[in-house]
Design a protein around this motif. Structure first.
Motif, PDB file in Angstrom:
ATOM      1  N   GLY A  82       0.872  -0.991  -0.105  1.00 30.65           N
ATOM      2  CA  GLY A  82       0.093   0.029  -0.159  1.00 30.65           C
ATOM      3  C   GLY A  82       0.882   1.293  -0.012  1.00 30.65           C
ATOM      4  N   LEU A  83       0.268   2.253   0.534  1.00 37.33           N
ATOM      5  CA  LEU A  83       0.871   3.713   0.303  1.00 37.33           C
ATOM      6  C   LEU A  83       1.789   4.028   1.576  1.00 37.33           C
ATOM      7  CD1 LEU A  83       0.920   6.670  -0.816  1.00 37.33           C
ATOM      8  CD2 LEU A  83      -0.775   7.195   0.882  1.00 37.33           C
ATOM      9  N   LEU A  84       2.899   4.367   1.366  1.00 35.55           N
ATOM     10  CA  LEU A  84       3.668   5.027   2.591  1.00 35.55           C
ATOM     11  C   LEU A  84       4.211   6.188   2.082  1.00 35.55           C
ATOM     12  CD1 LEU A  84       4.992   4.570   5.290  1.00 35.55           C
ATOM     13  CD2 LEU A  84       6.842   3.677   4.162  1.00 35.55           C
ATOM     14  N   HIS A  85       3.660   7.319   2.998  1.00 32.66           N
ATOM     15  CA  HIS A  85       3.697   8.609   2.420  1.00 32.66           C
ATOM     16  C   HIS A  85       4.735   9.271   3.702  1.00 32.66           C
ATOM     17  CE1 HIS A  85       2.598  12.552   0.900  1.00 32.66           C
ATOM     18  NE2 HIS A  85       2.667  13.180   2.044  1.00 32.66           N
ATOM     19  N   THR A  86       5.652  10.062   3.130  1.00 30.67           N
ATOM     20  CA  THR A  86       6.802  10.445   3.942  1.00 30.67           C
ATOM     21  C   THR A  86       7.019  11.979   3.993  1.00 30.67           C
ATOM     22  OG1 THR A  86       7.944   8.409   4.032  1.00 30.67           O
ATOM     23  CG2 THR A  86       9.283  10.464   4.736  1.00 30.67           C
ATOM     24  N   GLN A  87       7.072  12.849   4.952  1.00 29.84           N
ATOM     25  CA  GLN A  87       7.616  14.206   4.971  1.00 29.84           C
ATOM     26  C   GLN A  87       8.902  14.302   5.406  1.00 29.84           C
ATOM     27  OE1 GLN A  87       4.710  16.912   6.823  1.00 29.84           O
ATOM     28  NE2 GLN A  87       4.320  17.765   5.038  1.00 29.84           N
ATOM     29  N   LEU A  88       9.684  14.860   4.727  1.00 35.84           N
ATOM     30  CA  LEU A  88      11.399  15.222   4.749  1.00 35.84           C
ATOM     31  C   LEU A  88      11.728  16.449   4.426  1.00 35.84           C
ATOM     32  CD1 LEU A  88      13.077  14.995   2.025  1.00 35.84           C
ATOM     33  CD2 LEU A  88      11.803  12.759   1.975  1.00 35.84           C
ATOM     34  N   ILE A  89      12.803  16.680   5.143  1.00 31.08           N
ATOM     35  CA  ILE A  89      13.652  18.011   4.785  1.00 31.08           C
ATOM     36  C   ILE A  89      15.006  17.680   4.272  1.00 31.08           C
ATOM     37  CG2 ILE A  89      14.612  19.982   6.007  1.00 31.08           C
ATOM     38  CD1 ILE A  89      12.472  20.147   7.800  1.00 31.08           C
ATOM     39  N   SER A  90      15.209  18.324   3.155  1.00 27.84           N
ATOM     40  CA  SER A  90      16.592  18.168   2.348  1.00 27.84           C
ATOM     41  C   SER A  90      17.193  19.528   2.379  1.00 27.84           C
ATOM     42  CB  SER A  90      16.456  17.473   1.116  1.00 27.84           C
ATOM     43  OG  SER A  90      17.491  17.339   0.416  1.00 27.84           O
ATOM     44  N   ASN A  91      18.639  19.354   2.566  1.00 28.98           N
ATOM     45  CA  ASN A  91      19.476  20.730   2.098  1.00 28.98           C
ATOM     46  C   ASN A  91      20.060  20.635   0.929  1.00 28.98           C
ATOM     47  OD1 ASN A  91      21.303  18.911   2.865  1.00 28.98           O
ATOM     48  ND2 ASN A  91      22.208  19.922   4.550  1.00 28.98           N
ATOM     49  N   GLY A  92      19.753  19.426   0.184  1.00 31.34           N
ATOM     50  CA  GLY A  92      20.174  19.019  -1.137  1.00 31.34           C
ATOM     51  C   GLY A  92      21.495  18.042  -1.338  1.00 31.34           C
ATOM     52  N   ASN A  93      21.994  17.944   0.262  1.00 26.67           N
ATOM     53  CA  ASN A  93      23.178  17.039   0.282  1.00 26.67           C
ATOM     54  C   ASN A  93      22.684  15.974   1.008  1.00 26.67           C
ATOM     55  OD1 ASN A  93      24.915  18.525  -1.158  1.00 26.67           O
ATOM     56  ND2 ASN A  93      25.264  19.920   0.295  1.00 26.67           N
ATOM     57  N   ARG A  94      21.753  15.853   1.922  1.00 23.45           N
ATOM     58  CA  ARG A  94      21.140  15.012   2.838  1.00 23.45           C
ATOM     59  C   ARG A  94      19.557  15.265   3.087  1.00 23.45           C
ATOM     60  NH1 ARG A  94      23.704  16.314   8.676  1.00 23.45           N
ATOM     61  NH2 ARG A  94      22.225  14.557   9.574  1.00 23.45           N
ATOM     62  N   PHE A  95      19.207  14.246   3.826  1.00 22.67           N
ATOM     63  CA  PHE A  95      17.902  14.388   4.152  1.00 22.67           C
ATOM     64  C   PHE A  95      17.509  13.943   5.613  1.00 22.67           C
ATOM     65  CE2 PHE A  95      18.199  10.348   2.414  1.00 22.67           C
ATOM     66  CZ  PHE A  95      17.401   9.568   3.329  1.00 22.67           C
ATOM     67  N   TRP A  96      16.532  14.468   6.101  1.00 18.95           N
ATOM     68  CA  TRP A  96      15.776  14.033   7.494  1.00 18.95           C
ATOM     69  C   TRP A  96      14.361  13.679   7.374  1.00 18.95           C
ATOM     70  CZ3 TRP A  96      18.972  18.258   6.323  1.00 18.95           C
ATOM     71  CH2 TRP A  96      20.148  18.509   7.262  1.00 18.95           C
ATOM     72  N   LEU A  97      13.954  12.488   7.814  1.00 23.99           N
ATOM     73  CA  LEU A  97      12.831  12.025   7.685  1.00 23.99           C
ATOM     74  C   LEU A  97      12.127  12.589   9.061  1.00 23.99           C
ATOM     75  CD1 LEU A  97      12.907   7.877   7.546  1.00 23.99           C
ATOM     76  CD2 LEU A  97      12.889   9.819   5.805  1.00 23.99           C
ATOM     77  N   ILE A  98      10.909  13.289   8.753  1.00 26.53           N
ATOM     78  CA  ILE A  98      10.244  14.052   9.463  1.00 26.53           C
ATOM     79  C   ILE A  98       8.641  13.273  10.120  1.00 26.53           C
ATOM     80  CG2 ILE A  98       9.062  16.288  10.109  1.00 26.53           C
ATOM     81  CD1 ILE A  98      11.923  16.492   9.666  1.00 26.53           C
ATOM     82  N   GLU A  99       8.135  12.997   9.140  1.00 24.53           N
ATOM     83  CA  GLU A  99       6.850  12.227   9.548  1.00 24.53           C
ATOM     84  C   GLU A  99       6.644  11.066   8.531  1.00 24.53           C
ATOM     85  OE1 GLU A  99       3.459  14.766  10.113  1.00 24.53           O
ATOM     86  OE2 GLU A  99       4.512  16.024  11.835  1.00 24.53           O
ATOM     87  N   LEU A 100       5.876   9.977   9.034  1.00 25.05           N
ATOM     88  CA  LEU A 100       5.585   8.876   8.087  1.00 25.05           C
ATOM     89  C   LEU A 100       4.026   8.513   8.287  1.00 25.05           C
ATOM     90  CD1 LEU A 100       8.811   8.319   8.021  1.00 25.05           C
ATOM     91  CD2 LEU A 100       8.073   6.109   7.380  1.00 25.05           C
ATOM     92  N   THR A 101       3.267   8.383   7.373  1.00 26.50           N
ATOM     93  CA  THR A 101       2.042   7.900   7.569  1.00 26.50           C
ATOM     94  C   THR A 101       1.777   6.877   6.513  1.00 26.50           C
ATOM     95  OG1 THR A 101      -0.349   8.786   7.740  1.00 26.50           O
ATOM     96  CG2 THR A 101       1.053   9.787   6.175  1.00 26.50           C
ATOM     97  N   ARG A 102       0.478   6.406   6.563  1.00 28.72           N
ATOM     98  CA  ARG A 102       0.168   5.308   5.742  1.00 28.72           C
ATOM     99  C   ARG A 102      -1.369   5.855   5.014  1.00 28.72           C
ATOM    100  NH1 ARG A 102       1.590  -0.656   5.046  1.00 28.72           N
ATOM    101  NH2 ARG A 102       1.845   0.473   2.845  1.00 28.72           N
TER     102      ARG A 102
END
Length: 382
Positions: A244-264
């Motif tokens: 099914g769906l896995l939806h993720t909010q993330l922040i990226s500075n162009g070189n790396r990323f951080w997972l902020i929230e995940l939801t289904r």
């Protein structure tokens, strides 16, 4: 086939339409009989608070639904997850796995254990000498409610109390404020693999913690996207998540990323329509297939159009009269959520409507986004 959709909000309208293609026996459930789908479904609307587990279980047992599908809010999904054990027709992750993803504190703990890229978490007693920005947020709230940035200890107590007010469990989390651009990575999973995904650039013009403007980013860094996909597939297989769906909010500075929230659950504000208008990919159809146990990878994207989604909101409470545009745009779709003369609360507590704007190219969509971010596209009052 008889299916129950747990949501009456307009965001679940695309899901409802796809369900109607499968069967005429589509029922919607919710406590607000004035809500969008409650009015659309008419005699197939069930007035019932689906957060009341016992009442919902009795109703499902009585009506013998073939499937139960959550809509576009956390409570809907969590409720389905909680009734899974007592109903074989509910195809969803069990509640223990669901809470790891939905609860911010539990997800941060899980991420630390698995060494996943997430913002650093602070304990209250470790903030005696704050030298950096930190975020105080509820562990189980939504739409940016109860989140505050603080830069000194004097602001901490007030921020904690505010976060607790918006938390169903009265719990909060304190984490580092990371600099970068906000994106969502929305992916469909089948047999532990991503079969289709999209990167969407997201912005908040009325409230920095509430997304009101977004579009698919076709130019997102491919190497970074590869790392994100590996991270998501690791989580899927480690937790043994359902297709099914896995939806993720993330922040990226162009070189790396951080997972902020995940939801289904399906994202709100007609996110599914943004993907479908932009690419032709049947997002809502694929979403519901996960809960029917028939998700496969035969669907394809048919185009790469530039479509911007914007939720019309305000940064101050006001009386709404009309949307007075200051810039010409190619409006291809609009869903009204407020009436002229209505008092609109400031974001995130009030919304006027959801618009979809067709743009010519990358530069054009960025131009419209920048105008929106300056709050220069329209005004709402006289």
């Amino acid at each position: 086939m008889k299916i129950l959709l747990l949501d009456t909000n307009i965001s679940s309208f695309p899901i409802y339409l796809e369900l109607k293609k499968l069967t005429n026996n589509v029922y919607v459930c919710g406590s607000n009989d004035e809500d969008f789908l409650a009015r659309i479904a008419r005699k197939k609307y069930i007035k019932l608070d689906y957060s009341d587990l016992q009442s919902l279980k009795r109703h499902i047992l009585k009506e013998n639904y073939s499937a139960v599908v959550p809509g576009c809010n956390d409570i809907s999904y969590l409720t389905c997850s909680k009734i899974k054990e007592s109903n074989k027709n509910v195809v969803i992750d069990p509640i223990d796995k669901t809470e790891i993803l939905f609860n911010k504190e539990k997800f941060r703990s899980y991420s630390a254990l698995k060494k996943l890229p997430v913002p650093k978490v602070f304990k209250v007693h470790g903030l005696n000498d704050i030298r950096v920005k930190v975020l105080v947020k509820p562990v189980d709230s939504y739409s940016g409610r109860g989140i505050r940035i603080i830069e000194n200890e004097e602001e901490l107590i007030g921020a904690i109390e505010e976060a607790k007010c918006y938390s169903r469990s009265k719990n909060f989390i304190i984490e580092e404020y990371v600099n970068g651009n906000l994106y969502s990575h929305t992916a469909f999973i089948c047999n532990g693999k991503i079969v289709q995904d999209f990167i969407v650039a997201e912005y908040g013009s009325a409230n920095e913690f509430v997304v009101d403007t977004s579009y698919i980013d076709y130019f997102f860094d491919k190497n970074l996207l590869k790392e994100i996909r590996q991270c998501i597939e690791y989580i899927v297989n480690d937790l043994k998540l359902q297709d099914g769906l896995l939806h993720t909010q993330l922040i990226s500075n162009g070189n790396r990323f951080w997972l902020i929230e995940l939801t289904r659950r399906c994202p709100g504000d007609l996110y599914s329509r943004l993907v479908e208008l932009s690419t032709g990919y049947p997002y809502a159809k694929m979403y519901l297939k996960g809960f029917l146990g028939i998700l496969h990878k035969e669907e394809i994207c048919k185009k790469n159009d530039y479509v911007l989604r914007h939720t019309v909101t305000t940064d101050e409470e006001l009386d709404f009269y009309s949307i007075n545009y200051h810039v010409s745009i190619n409006l291809i779709d609009y869903f009204s959520l407020a009436k002229s003369g209505e008092r609109i609360k400031k974001s995130p507590f009030g919304r006027v409507g959801i618009m979809f704007v067709s743009c010519d190219n990358k530069n054009d969509i960025c131009r419209i986004k920048d105008i929106i971010m300056r709050r220069g596209l329209y005004s709402l009052s006289v």
